[in-house]
Scaffold this active site. Sequence first.
Site, PDB file in Angstrom:
ATOM      1  N   ILE A   1       0.850  -1.183   0.000  1.00 41.31           N
ATOM      2  CA  ILE A   1       0.000   0.000   0.000  1.00 41.31           C
ATOM      3  C   ILE A   1       0.892   1.243   0.000  1.00 41.31           C
ATOM      4  O   ILE A   1       1.795   1.359   0.832  1.00 41.31           O
ATOM      5  CB  ILE A   1      -0.917   0.019   1.237  1.00 41.31           C
ATOM      6  CG1 ILE A   1      -1.811  -1.225   1.266  1.00 41.31           C
ATOM      7  CG2 ILE A   1      -1.763   1.284   1.280  1.00 41.31           C
ATOM      8  CD1 ILE A   1      -2.578  -1.398   2.573  1.00 41.31           C
ATOM      9  N   SER A   2       0.671   2.181  -0.945  1.00 42.23           N
ATOM     10  CA  SER A   2       1.397   3.455  -1.016  1.00 42.23           C
ATOM     11  C   SER A   2       2.898   3.198  -1.156  1.00 42.23           C
ATOM     12  O   SER A   2       3.339   2.698  -2.194  1.00 42.23           O
ATOM     13  CB  SER A   2       1.060   4.311   0.199  1.00 42.23           C
ATOM     14  OG  SER A   2       1.586   5.612   0.069  1.00 42.23           O
ATOM     15  N   SER A   3       3.715   3.518  -0.154  1.00 38.94           N
ATOM     16  CA  SER A   3       5.142   3.211  -0.236  1.00 38.94           C
ATOM     17  C   SER A   3       5.356   1.718  -0.493  1.00 38.94           C
ATOM     18  O   SER A   3       6.249   1.322  -1.240  1.00 38.94           O
ATOM     19  CB  SER A   3       5.840   3.619   1.062  1.00 38.94           C
ATOM     20  OG  SER A   3       7.209   3.287   1.027  1.00 38.94           O
TER      21      SER A   3
ATOM     22  N   HIS B   1      -6.226   8.689  -1.808  1.00 35.77           N
ATOM     23  CA  HIS B   1      -5.023   7.874  -1.682  1.00 35.77           C
ATOM     24  C   HIS B   1      -5.243   6.652  -0.793  1.00 35.77           C
ATOM     25  O   HIS B   1      -4.738   5.574  -1.076  1.00 35.77           O
ATOM     26  CB  HIS B   1      -3.892   8.728  -1.118  1.00 35.77           C
ATOM     27  CG  HIS B   1      -2.568   8.036  -1.077  1.00 35.77           C
ATOM     28  ND1 HIS B   1      -1.907   7.615  -2.211  1.00 35.77           N
ATOM     29  CD2 HIS B   1      -1.773   7.676  -0.019  1.00 35.77           C
ATOM     30  CE1 HIS B   1      -0.775   7.036  -1.871  1.00 35.77           C
ATOM     31  NE2 HIS B   1      -0.659   7.050  -0.550  1.00 35.77           N
TER      32      HIS B   1
END
Length: 443
Positions: free
Chosen positions: A169-171, A310
């Site tokens: 997730i994300s990073s 996001h």
Amino acid sequence: MDVPTPTRTATRRPPRPVLLAFFAALVPLLALALLGAPPAAARPQAPAAVPTATLTEVTDFGSNPSDLQMYVYVPGSVTAHPAVLVAVHYCTGSGPAMYSGTEFASLADRFGFVVIYPSVTRASKCFDVSSPQALHRDGGSDPVGIKSMVDWVSRTYAADPTRIFATGISSGAMMTNVLLGDYPDVFAAGAAFSGVPFGCFATTDGSEWNSACSGGTVLHTPQEWGDLARGAHPGYTGPRPRMQLWHGTTDDVLRYPNFGEEIEQWTNVLGVSQTPTSTDTPATGWTRTRYGGTGDRAPVEAISLQGVGHNLYAYGMAARVLTFFGLDADGPAPQPPPGACKVTATTNAWTTGLTASVTITNTGTTTINGWQLAFTLPTGQTITNGWNATYAPASGSVTATNASYNATIAPNASVSVGYQATHTGNSAAPGTFKLNGTACTVG
């Protein structure tokens, strides 16, 4: 504290001539034994398995140039030669937070795979997806440590080398892209939630952040993106991992254009057309496109979420990841036989809407770890929201998937869920239900 003096037992020594004769006879025997015995070979010790059904930190797992922490979850029902899933956290997160905030551990209980949760120790709690070291196979930094974690699990549990996967997730989504570029011979597939293409975040000044990439202004042709990913492991000509991509249209951290650039990259890497082979809407506001195939295991699958920002990850999505990976049909966890579950459903209706209350009871003798309840809504009904489960799609043949807190149903125990729906005249409750694919008695 005083230490007691050991008690000495007096013994009578043999006469000196007897001792000399004894040693004279012993020395040749020792020499013969030493000359005749081959040198002892050093035997490598297999890593010790960790306790099952609990998150455990492993501290000595191999090369780890960026001082990552390794957490691992091994279910009690782990299969022989299990699959391995690397679940990579977001910035400010951790391995334990990824463990508690997603369903991958409960799904591992059900399907028997092992989950690795890497954890960053640097201050930002973000993974390195930008340095030259990270963007090259065995170049150093975080990817090397994560690869060591995979190797440790593979050695310890004789894991299936053809079923090693990554998600994040994300990073962690950006790291998923990096891992698939650096180690295409290790990972069979990946699933990235709110990420960017491999190489998009590259920097050379030591910075962890690339504003041009996060803003969606780093644009390349599909061939250029593909060359970036292939350049991480020059000379590799073997099969490439499949990729599943998720992104919200209103993402204000890693802007939505990155989603299209990811699609271009991975379709090029996998040698398939950028024109979708199928497009559908698996849930309200979702648009799913598949490239190079139409089934659940297409080379590239991309899900766009209209109006979502996001932080798009939600319960129920992990099950869709497992379907893409092919990990949702080969686990050992026993499921209730026909008639070992009972469902009671009632509705409370008004002119154009209704609420439904559904109670699931495990009437079998084994605990259910992770569940999906399938049913068909009467014609004209559309779910607008729900509680204690996720529902997809909103009409027709619906599947309700457990939340993290009610995934386990002990024998004779029940779970209550519900939803609100609109209707066009028929406000009845569904009449048939299947729990994990098995028909239930309707109460």
